[in-house]
Design an enzyme around this catalytic site. Structure first.
Site, PDB file in Angstrom:
ATOM      1  N   LYS A  81       0.859  -1.187   0.000  1.00 42.12           N
ATOM      2  CA  LYS A  81       0.000   0.000   0.000  1.00 42.12           C
ATOM      3  C   LYS A  81       0.893   1.234   0.000  1.00 42.12           C
ATOM      4  CE  LYS A  81      -3.912   0.684   0.836  1.00 42.12           C
ATOM      5  NZ  LYS A  81      -4.711   0.429   2.037  1.00 42.12           N
ATOM      6  N   HIS A  82       0.688   2.120  -0.941  1.00 44.78           N
ATOM      7  CA  HIS A  82       1.425   3.380  -1.021  1.00 44.78           C
ATOM      8  C   HIS A  82       2.937   3.181  -0.929  1.00 44.78           C
ATOM      9  CE1 HIS A  82      -1.945   6.122  -1.348  1.00 44.78           C
ATOM     10  NE2 HIS A  82      -2.599   5.295  -0.539  1.00 44.78           N
ATOM     11  N   ASN A 105      12.564   6.239   7.454  1.00 41.81           N
ATOM     12  CA  ASN A 105      13.194   5.182   8.237  1.00 41.81           C
ATOM     13  C   ASN A 105      12.233   4.014   8.393  1.00 41.81           C
ATOM     14  OD1 ASN A 105      15.734   6.418   8.954  1.00 41.81           O
ATOM     15  ND2 ASN A 105      14.655   7.676  10.455  1.00 41.81           N
ATOM     16  N   HIS A 162      13.970   5.561  -0.596  1.00 44.00           N
ATOM     17  CA  HIS A 162      13.151   6.775  -0.769  1.00 44.00           C
ATOM     18  C   HIS A 162      12.740   6.897  -2.236  1.00 44.00           C
ATOM     19  CE1 HIS A 162      13.717   8.421   3.249  1.00 44.00           C
ATOM     20  NE2 HIS A 162      14.999   8.138   3.162  1.00 44.00           N
TER      21      HIS A 162
END
Length: 613
Positions: free
Chosen positions: A290-291, A453, A613
Site C-alpha cells: 500500500k502506497h 526510516n 526513498h
C-alpha cells in the site's frame, strides 16, 4: 555560455506541399510493400539505396539510385551513401528562397518532399554482442540520423517518416489532400523524428560512456510513453504515463484491468521484493503493498491450525504459494485493505480463490494457471488489475529521477540480502537457528523496499509489523511494535471467540477485531462498532493483553539503519524479540550490544544500510 544564435532563413510558407520526390532508405523493411505500391500509384519519383531500391522496383516504383543522382558511389564499406550535398541540399533548401533556388539549380539539386528512413538497430546490436566494441561501433547509424534531422528541421517543406508505424498515416494524409501533406502533419512528424534521434543518441552515449575511463558528466535517459495513465499521484496531475527506458521493454505486461500510477509503483516495488525474497530463501514469497511500502510480506511456510482460524481460511486448499499470500495479507489486514499483491511464483487456483475473497486492487506474478487467471480476471467486475511479470528482466544499473527541478542519479540497490549478511554476530549469544535466519532475511528484504526510516518485525516466515517512514528510529520500532501487538492479540481467545452477527462482511470483521484490541473508541464509534454483535463483548483489559503478549517469543527485528540508542532494543524486548539484524556503525554500538546481551538477544551486524526513498 557565449556566442550568437542564427537568424531565420526566409522562404515560402505553404500549408500544403505536393509529394513529388521521396527519399527512401530503410533498414527495417516492415510495411515497405504497401508504402512502395502507394508511392508508385501516386507517381512519386523515388531516390533510394541498395536493398531498399531493389525492393521498391519490385513494387512498381520509379527508382533512381542515390549514387546515380549524386554522381558519387557508395564508399567505405557503405559508411558513406547519402552524406552528399545533393541529398542534404534537397532536404534543407528553403522553398521560395531565391538564393537557395539558385544554389539548387547550379548544383543540380532536386527538392525532396518526403523522406522515409529508419535506423540501424543499435540497441539490438549491443544486446547481442556487448563486448565486441568494433561490432557495436559499426551499428551506429550516421547517415540515417543526419537525414532525419535535416528533414525534421525543414518540416516547412519536408515530411519525415521515421517509423513504419507512420506509413498508414502518410497514405491517409495524401489521399485526403490530393497527394499533399499539411504543415501540422509535417510538424507532428518532425517532433517524432527529433524524439527518435534523441533517444537513439542517448543509447549510443550511454553505451560509449561505459567503454571509457572518463565518462562524460552529461547523462542522457530516454523515456518512451508505452501507456498513458488516467492521472499521476492525484487527479490534477496530468498528463501521466508509464514509460519504457532507453528503448528497453517493460518488466511486465498488462493482462487485465487498468493500472494507475500508484498501482504501478506498488507493483514494481512489490515484485522486486518477492523476487529477491524467493531467491534468497528458496521458498515462494508474497507481499501486500500500500502506497509504496509493504503492509506485509511472507514466504510459503505452512499455517498452523490456530493461524488457519485467525486468518479465516478454514476449509480452503492451501498450497505453498497460497500460504505465502495468506501470511503476507495477515501481517496487518486492516492496512492491506485495497492492497496490490505480488507473488514470486505462478498463481495457482488455491491462491486465486484466497484473493477472490479479499478487497484488493491487483496482482503481479510471473504467470497464472488458466483457471486461476479466469478467477482473477472476473474479480471486481473485470477491473481487478492483473500484471504478468518478466522473471528474466534485468533493471538498468543506474537509476534517475527528478524532484523540484533537480535531477538525481544513483546506482540501483542491487545488494543481496541473504544468510551471508548475518555472519557477523556481535553479541555474546551467537546461536542463529535456521528459522531465525529465514525471518531475518525476510525482514531485511521487506524493509529494503519500505519507505525509510523503517524497521520490521518478523516471525515464522512472515512480517508481523512494519514501521515505515518515521523520522525517529525508535518511533519506527514503536509503530511496528503496535502492529505486532495487534497481530499477536488477534490470537487471544477473547478475540477469536467474538460472536459476529450473521452477514457482517469479512473486512468489517477484521476491522472490528482490531478496534476491539485497541479499545480506544469514543461513544459514537463504540455504538457503531457494537452493531456488529448480537451480544456486545466485554472489553479486553490491559492485564489480559499484557499477559497474552508475554507469551510472544522468538521474534526478529530488522532495521534499515543503525540503532542510535538502546531505547529501540528496550522496546523490542517487550515484544518477544530475540534476534536482530541491523547495519551497525553507530557511536552507540557498544551500548546497543550491551542492551542485547542483557536481554539474551542475538544480533548480527550486516554492514548494509537499506534506506529507501
Amino acid at each position: 555560455m557565449g556566442g550568437h544564435t542564427l537568424g531565420s532563413v526566409e522562404g515560402e510558407v505553404k500549408d500544403m506541399v505536393q509529394v513529388k520526390t521521396a527519399l527512401v532508405s530503410v533498414f527495417d523493411k516492415t510495411g515497405l510493400k504497401e508504402l512502395g505500391e502507394f508511392l508508385a500509384a501516386n507517381k512519386v519519383h523515388v531516390l533510394s539505396t541498395g536493398g531498399t531500391a531493389a525492393k521498391l522496383r519490385e513494387y512498381g516504383c520509379t527508382v533512381q539510385d542515390v549514387a546515380d543522382y549524386t554522381g558519387s558511389p557508395e564508399i567505405l564499406d557503405g559508411r558513406v551513401k547519402t552524406l552528399h550535398p545533393k541529398v542534404h541540399g534537397g532536404l534543407l533548401a528553403a522553398r521560395g528562397n531565391a538564393k537557395h533556388q539558385a544554389d539548387m539549380e547550379t548544383h543540380g539539386i532536386r527538392p525532396i518532399d518526403l523522406v522515409v528512413v529508419n535506423l540501424y538497430p543499435f540497441r539490438e546490436a549491443i544486446a547481442a554482442k556487448p563486448d565486441d566494441f568494433a561490432y557495436c561501433i559499426e551499428n551506429i547509424d550516421i547517415g540515417g540520423p543526419a537525414m532525419i534531422r535535416a528533414s525534421a528541421k525543414n518540416s516547412a517543406h519536408v515530411a519525415i517518416l521515421s517509423s513504419p508505424s507512420q506509413y498508414p498515416k502518410i497514405m491517409e494524409q495524401m489521399k485526403a489532400n490530393n497527394g499533399c501533406t499539411s504543415m501540422a502533419f509535417r510538424r507532428n512528424l518532425a517532433a517524432a523524428a527529433f524524439a527518435l534521434t534523441s533517444a537513439y543518441d542517448s543509447s549510443v552515449s550511454q553505451w560509449m560512456a561505459a567503454q571509457v575511463t572518463e565518462p562524460p558528466s552529461t547523462k542522457t535517459v530516454a523515456f518512451e510513453v508505452e501507456r498513458p495513465l488516467k492521472y499521476g499521484c492525484n487527479p490534477h496531475q496530468l498528463p501521466a504515463g508509464l514509460c519504457s527506458v532507453n528503448g528497453g521493454k517493460l518488466p511486465f505486461e498488462v493482462v487485465s484491468g487498468t493500472p494507475g500510477y500508484i498501482n504501478l509503483l506498488d507493483a514494481v516495488n512489490a515484485w522486486q521484493l518477492v523476487f529477491e525474497l524467493a531467491k534468497a530463501t528458496g521458498k515462494p514469497a508474497a507481499a501486500s503493498f500500500k502506497h509504496v511500502s509493504p503492509a506485509g510480506a511472507a514466504i510459503g511456510v505452512p499455517l498452523t491450525e490456530a493461524e488457519v482460524g485467525v486468518y479465516e481460511v478454514q476449509g480452503k486448499p492451501l498450497t505453498p504459494m497460497a500460504n505465502a499470500y495468506v501470511r503476507a495479507r495477515n501481517a496487518d489486514p486492516m492496512c492491506s485493505f485495497g492492497d496490490f499483491v505480488a507473488v514470486s511464483h505462478d498463481v495457482d487456483i488455491a491462491t486465486a480463490n484466497i484473493l477472490k475473497i479479499e478487497v484488493s486492487d491487483g496482482i503481479i506474478a510471473p504467470g497464472f494457471e488458466p483457471e486461476a487467471l479466469e478467477v482473477l480476471k472476473a474479480k471486481k467486475g473485470g477491473k481487478f488489475i492483473v500484471l504478468k511479470a518478466d522473471g528474466n528482466f534485468q533493471p538498468p544499473d543506474m537509476e534517475y529521477r527528478m524532484c523540484g527541478g533537480l535531477g538525481f542519479m544513483q546506482k540501483r540497490n542491487d545488494k543481496i540480502c541473504d544468510a551471508k549478511c548475518l555472519e557477523k554476530v556481535v553479541t555474546k549469544k551467537k546461536d542463529l537457528p535456521e528459522q531465525a535466519k529465514l525471518d531475518m532475511i525476510t525482514g531485511m528484504i521487506a524493509i529494503k523496499y519500505t519507505q525509510s526510516n523503517s524497521v520490521g518485525y518478523s516471525k515464522d516466515g512472515m512480517m508481523i509489523g512494519v514501521g515505515a517512514g518515521q523520522q525517529s528510529r525508535v518511533d519506527c520500532v514503536k509503530l511496528a511494535g503496535r502492529k505486532v501487538a495487534t497481530w499477536r492479540l488477534r490470537f487471544h481467545p477473547r478475540v477469536t471467540g467474538l460472536k459476529f452477527k450473521e452477514g457482517v462482511k469479512r473486512q468489517d470483521r477484521v476491522n472490528a477485531r482490531v478496534r476491539y484490541i485497541e479499545g480506544d473508541m469514543d461513544k459514537a464509534e463504540y455504538e457503531q462498532w457494537s452493531k456488529n454483535f448480537d451480544v456486545v463483548p466485554e472489553p479486553l483489559t490491559a492485564e489480559e493483553k499484557s499477559s497474552f503478549l508475554a507469551g510472544l517469543d522468538g521474534v526478529t527485528i530488522a532495521s534499515d539503519a543503525f540503532f542510535p540508542f538502546r531505547d529501540s532494543i528496550d522496546h523490542a524486548s517487550k515484544l518477544g524479540v530475540k534476534y536482530i539484524a541491523q547495519p551497525g556503525g553507530s557511536v552507540a554500538d557498544e551500548e546497543v550490544i550491551s542492551a542485547c546481551d542483557g536481554y539474551g538477544m542475538t544480533m548480527s551486524f550486516t554492514d548494509l544500510r537499506l534506506f529507501h526513498h
